[in-house]
Each structure stands twice: as structure tokens, then as C-alpha cells.
Design a protein around this motif. Structure first.
Motif, short mmCIF file in Angstrom:
data_model
loop_
_atom_site.label_atom_id
_atom_site.label_comp_id
_atom_site.label_asym_id
_atom_site.label_seq_id
_atom_site.Cartn_x
_atom_site.Cartn_y
_atom_site.Cartn_z
N LYS A 220 6.29 7.94 -1.33
CA LYS A 220 6.88 8.60 -0.08
C LYS A 220 7.00 7.42 0.82
O LYS A 220 8.05 7.12 1.51
CB LYS A 220 5.94 9.56 0.29
CG LYS A 220 5.80 11.10 -0.21
CD LYS A 220 5.20 11.97 0.41
CE LYS A 220 3.74 11.69 0.78
NZ LYS A 220 3.09 12.94 1.41
N ASP B 168 0.67 -1.20 0.11
CA ASP B 168 -0.22 -0.02 -0.15
C ASP B 168 0.95 1.21 -0.01
O ASP B 168 1.64 1.66 0.85
CB ASP B 168 -0.84 0.21 1.10
CG ASP B 168 -2.01 1.17 1.32
OD1 ASP B 168 -2.27 1.71 0.28
OD2 ASP B 168 -2.42 1.46 2.48
N TYR B 169 0.69 2.19 -1.04
CA TYR B 169 1.53 3.22 -1.41
C TYR B 169 1.01 4.51 -0.97
O TYR B 169 -0.18 4.82 -1.12
CB TYR B 169 1.94 3.24 -2.67
CG TYR B 169 2.79 2.06 -3.07
CD1 TYR B 169 4.21 2.11 -3.21
CD2 TYR B 169 2.22 0.86 -3.56
CE1 TYR B 169 5.04 0.95 -3.93
CE2 TYR B 169 2.98 -0.12 -3.91
CZ TYR B 169 4.39 0.01 -4.04
OH TYR B 169 5.28 -1.03 -4.53
N THR B 170 1.79 5.40 -0.44
CA THR B 170 1.47 6.94 -0.42
C THR B 170 2.49 7.54 -1.25
O THR B 170 3.76 7.44 -1.38
CB THR B 170 1.61 7.38 1.21
OG1 THR B 170 0.85 6.52 1.89
CG2 THR B 170 1.56 8.78 1.22
N TYR B 171 1.91 8.62 -2.08
CA TYR B 171 2.74 9.08 -2.96
C TYR B 171 2.92 10.72 -2.98
O TYR B 171 2.02 11.36 -2.28
CB TYR B 171 2.03 9.06 -4.51
CG TYR B 171 2.10 7.52 -4.89
CD1 TYR B 171 3.15 6.90 -5.52
CD2 TYR B 171 1.08 6.65 -4.67
CE1 TYR B 171 3.32 5.65 -5.95
CE2 TYR B 171 1.17 5.17 -5.25
CZ TYR B 171 2.33 4.79 -5.84
OH TYR B 171 2.25 3.71 -6.22
#
Length: 517
Positions: free
Chosen positions: A492, A482-485
Motif C-alpha cells: 500500500k 519499509d512496506y505496508t501491505y
């Protein structure tokens, strides 16, 4: 039919007949006498007035008529290409017309002769010719007024070679009777295809969702703006044919781009790409944390160093000590060929003891085709064969080892720049993998560091995978991320959940935090 049903139907028929027979006649209502109407002080009458027709005789021309289109405040057509004879009385006028109360705009005004040749044109605002008049269309007026409303229109003479588009009209707008027929008059829209793209360094992202702002400069109405939510890939959209130009504004990942299509440039069914270029960001550091009792505890760190020209110079790998401080455990240096491809990776211990050497040879397409990896005295050789199948790029890697006769076959299947399937066959062991990606930027692809297994060749970020093993298997593999961009489309942080193949259950969770140069 059941007797009860018959009885019910009969009863309904009877009741209907009864009420029809007993209905009273509607009374005749005689309206009460009304006082005579008073003359209105408001007028809904208007007429079009042309001060002069450029280079025409001062005594006027006969057999001319105006071809006019008018829309209301809701952009609904109230007069559609109506033909109005022009009378010369020192200037040119139409007869008076009448419309209900409301606000109106003149969106088309042509002056044609008796053989339907367009001689004079009122240019539309935003067109090339609009700069030559003081008040181009769309001219506004409202009704009622206290008297007949003169709607002043300024026209230009149509010169030899003038095209309707230069006045803001479709290519078929002039010479209405004996001229060309508008294409596909039954459909007022063009259908075109729009595809968003972004080129980051040398990597082309042509299957990305994006939001595009569309501004339509209409011929027969006001400027229209709408937002297009494009899905990844090719999108079919409709744009009105009765427009002068279409402006598409793309904004994604810090890339801003504008594409303007004039009416004559639009081709039905054509694919138009909209996007732009941006230099890639390079990873400076990644920090890896392990989830322990609800808290993320630092586990390891990787630092990247680049030459001034952007090529990778050194990577330092750190592990967490018992006191919580990072400790350098190994580092790498790189050598390059004349194509700026890495030909050698040498890994050392913190005390400069040689650990690993990996060398690469490249084909004419600048892809690794031979790899030699030396570690702990064992040499692994890999030979890569590339081939294509419909919609896919494939790689087959054959491994052999210096310390035994074993071999391994590794097959990779790529779609749209991402590894989507893999399979491994090696001495009674095997693996099959399926992979899914999002649409954002994988920062590792810009590092340019190859490895023995051609990892990190995908341009997007892996969000999930499914693995099947036969024979031996790893302790855990990352099955969900699960990504935070950031605003440029780079991660990020990513939280990755690892699964145990032995128990098919959760094993552990890691969080990786990225910083960039």
C-alpha cells in the motif's frame, strides 16, 4: 589436600555418623479399627455388547474375540488392543471389565476368529463405511453408573476386497497376528514435508511463509486441530499414523485452498505443496512524497493505463509544480509481438515531441536478449547472455554506445526469483551490490515493462541493499525500505531511505503510495 579441607570433610563425616547413630526408631502405628465397609451403590463395571454379527448364524459363532482400544478424556490409552473373548447369549458379549471413575471412548473395535482373521469391524466416524451404521466409533461412556454398563457396538462384515482404510483404520490394522507388521511401529508419526505456494498470474511464489490449519480425523481419538506456522520453503512436520485423514487449509493473500490426504495417500518424506492461484492486481497510480521538515510533501506521480486484456497501454509521468499541482512531463506508448511481449517503448513530451525509443528482441524463452535504446541522439545497444550456476540464474549484459568506444559489463545473479547480487565494470568505474527481499508481491513484475537495465525482474520486494562504488557514483541510492501491505500481499505504501555514497550518511526519505485497479 589443604589441611582445612581435610578438617571440614572429617567434621562432616563425623556429624553424619553421629546423627545416624542417634536416630530413633520410627514408631509402629497400629491402625484404629474401621467399621465394616458398606456396599457401594455405584458400579465401575462395563461390558461390550454386539446385537448381531451380520450374516452369521442365529445360534452364534464360537472362538471369536474382540480386539479393543479405549482412551480416556485426556486421549490417553487405557486399554491397548486388548483381546476379549465373545460369548453368545442371544447376542454377543464380553465378560465384565472395570475401570476407574472417568469418561472413556472406544476408538477401535475388531472381531477376529481363532486364527486371528478380522471378520467384523466397527467403522470409525468420518470413514467411508461409517455411513452404514447408526453409531460409528468413537463410542463414549462414563463410569461409575448405578449398574453394569452395556457398551453397545455396531459392526460390519468385512467383505472380500475391503481395506482397513475404508473403515477408518490404518492399512495394517486387520489380521493382527499373521497380517503385515505396521511400518516403523516404534515411531507413531509420519514425517512429511509441506511447502506453501501461491501462483499470481504467471509468477510462482514457492518460498513464502504461511499459516495452515491442520485437522486430523483420528482413528483412536477425537478430531484434532492445530495451526502450522510454515516458514518460507520446505517444512518437515509430523502427523500421527493412527489417523484416518488429514485436512490442510491454506489461506494467504486472498487465496483459500484445502488439501485432504487419506492415510493411504501419505508417503514418508514426500514434499506436499499447498496453495492456489490468483489473478494479479495492476497498479493504477503511484504517488511519491518527499519528507521535508517532518512532513511528506508531494513530489511526483505516475499513472498506468491498461488495455482490456490487461496489457500495458500507456504510462503518464507527472512532476509537482511550484503551485503544488501535478504537471505531465512525459508519457509512454507500447508495441507488442505475437507473444504479448513489449517490443517497443516510445516516450513523448506533453507536446508530443519524441524523447526516447527503446526496442527489444526476445529469445526462445521469451527473455530480452537484444536492446536498442535511443535518447538525445545517442544509441545504446545491449546484448544479454543468460546462464545458470548451482541454485542461481545469471545474466550478463554487454553495453556499447554510438558516440564513443566505451563499453560496460553488467552482471546480475538471481536466487529464488530475486536479484541478490550485481556488479558493473565500465572504464575505471565499478559497482557491487547485495540485495535482500521480503516475501511479498512486487507489483511491478506484473506490469510487463522491460527496460535497458532489466530492472523490476524480482518477484519480491527489495527491503535493503548495500552498494560499493569505485570511480564515479550516484548522489544517493535507496538502501532501506519499509512496506505496508494490503490483504492480498501488495504494498500500500513504502518508505524508502536514501544514502549518500560520498558521505555514507542519510540523504533523503521518500514515501510511495500505491492504488490498484
Amino acid at each position: 589436600m589443604h589441611p582445612l579441607h581435610i578438617r571440614i570433610i572429617s567434621l562432616l563425616a563425623f556429624v553424619s555418623f553421629f546423627f545416624a547413630s542417634c536416630r530413633k526408631e520410627d514408631p509402629i502405628v497400629t491402625p484404629s479399627p474401621q467399621p465394616p465397609s458398606q456396599p457401594s451403590t455405584k458400579s465401575n463395571l462395563y461390558q461390550f455388547v454386539i446385537a448381531n454379527l451380520p450374516r452369521e448364524s442365529s445360534t452364534g459363532s464360537s472362538s471369536l474375540y474382540a480386539q479393543v482400544m479405549i482412551v480416556n478424556e485426556q486421549n490417553q490409552t487405557v486399554l491397548d488392543n486388548v483381546k476379549l473373548p465373545l460369548q453368545f447369549e442371544g447376542n454377543y458379549k464380553t465378560s465384565s471389565l472395570e475401570l476407574p471413575d472417568g469418561k472413556y471412548r472406544v476408538v477401535k473395535f475388531l472381531v477376529n476368529n481363532n486364527v486371528h482373521k478380522t471378520l467384523f469391524v466397527a467403522p470409525v466416524i468420518g470413514s467411508e463405511k461409517a455411513l452404514l451404521v447408526a453409531k460409528p466409533l468413537h463410542i463414549s461412556y462414563s463410569l461409575p453408573q448405578t449398574a453394569l454398563v452395556p457398551v453397545q457396538v455396531e459392526v460390519l462384515k468385512r467383505e472380500i476386497g475391503d481395506k482397513p482404510e475404508s473403515f477408518g483404520y490404518p492399512s495394517w490394522a486387520f489380521d493382527p497376528v499373521d497380517g503385515p507388521t505396521p511400518p516403523d511401529q516404534g515411531n507413531p508419526f509420519f514425517k512429511i514435508k509441506l511447502r506453501a505456494y501461491a501462483q499470481i498470474g504467471d509468477i510462482y511464489y514457492d518460498s513464502i511463509p504461511a499459516t495452515v490449519k491442520l485437522t486430523i480425523l483420528n482413528n483412536y481419538g477425537p478430531v484434532t486441530q492445530k495451526t502450522l506456522d510454515l516458514t518460507a520453503g520446505t517444512n518437515e512436520i509430523e502427523i500421527p499414523k493412527a489417523a484416518h485423514s488429514y485436512t490442510f487449509e491454506f489461506s494467504k493473500w486472498g487465496i483459500n485452498s484445502t488439501m485432504v490426504l487419506n492415510h493411504e495417500q501419505v508417503r514418508e518424506g514426500e514434499v506436499y505443496g499447498i496453495g492456489g492461484k490468483m489473478a494479479p492486481k495492476k497498479i493504477k497510480q503511484e504517488m511519491v512524497y518527499r519528507l521535508v521538515n517532518g512532513l511528506y510533501v508531494p513530489e511526483r506521480k505516475v499513472e498506468y493505463n491498461f488495455y482490456s486484456d490487461g496489457h500495458l497501454h500507456r504510462i503518464d509521468y507527472y512532476d509537482r509544480q511550484d503551485n503544488g499541482q501535478p504537471q505531465l512531463v512525459r508519457y509512454e506508448f507500447f508495441a507488442y509481438n505475437t507473444d504479448n511481449k513489449i517490443t517497443r517503448i516510445v516516450q513523448y513530451s506533453p507536446k508530443d515531441v519524441f524523447l526516447v525509443n527503446t526496442e527489444f528482441l526476445y529469445d526462445i524463452m521469451k527473455r530480452p536478449y537484444a536492446i536498442e535504446h535511443t535518447e538525445n541522439g545517442v544509441v545504446t545497444n545491449a546484448f544479454v547472455t543468460y546462464y545458470q550456476t548451482p541454485g542461481r540464474n545469471n545474466a550478463h549484459i554487454k553495453y556499447s554506445y554510438s558516440h564513443n568506444s566505451n563499453t560496460m559489463d553488467y552482471n546480475q545473479i538471481y536466487e529464488k526469483g530475486n536479484l541478490v547480487e550485481s556488479s558493473v565494470a565500465a572504464n575505471q568505474s565499478g559497482q557491487k551490490g547485495l540485495y535482500q527481499y521480503d516475501f511479498n508481491i512486487n507489483p511491478y513484475i506484473f506490469i510487463g515493462r522491460p527496460d535497458l537495465y532489466l530492472s523490476n525482474q524480482s518477484k519480491n520486494n527489495l527491503v535493503s541493499q548495500q552498494q560499493q562504488y569505485t570511480g564515479s557514483y550516484p548522489n544517493a541510492y535507496p538502501y532501506q525500505s519499509d512496506y505496508t501491505y494490503d490483504n492480498n500481499g501488495y504494498p500500500k505504501e513504502v518508505i524508502t531511505v536514501y544514502l549518500s555514497p560520498a558521505t555514507n550518511s542519510h540523504s533523503y526519505t521518500l514515501k510511495t503510495v500505491y492504488t490498484y485497479f
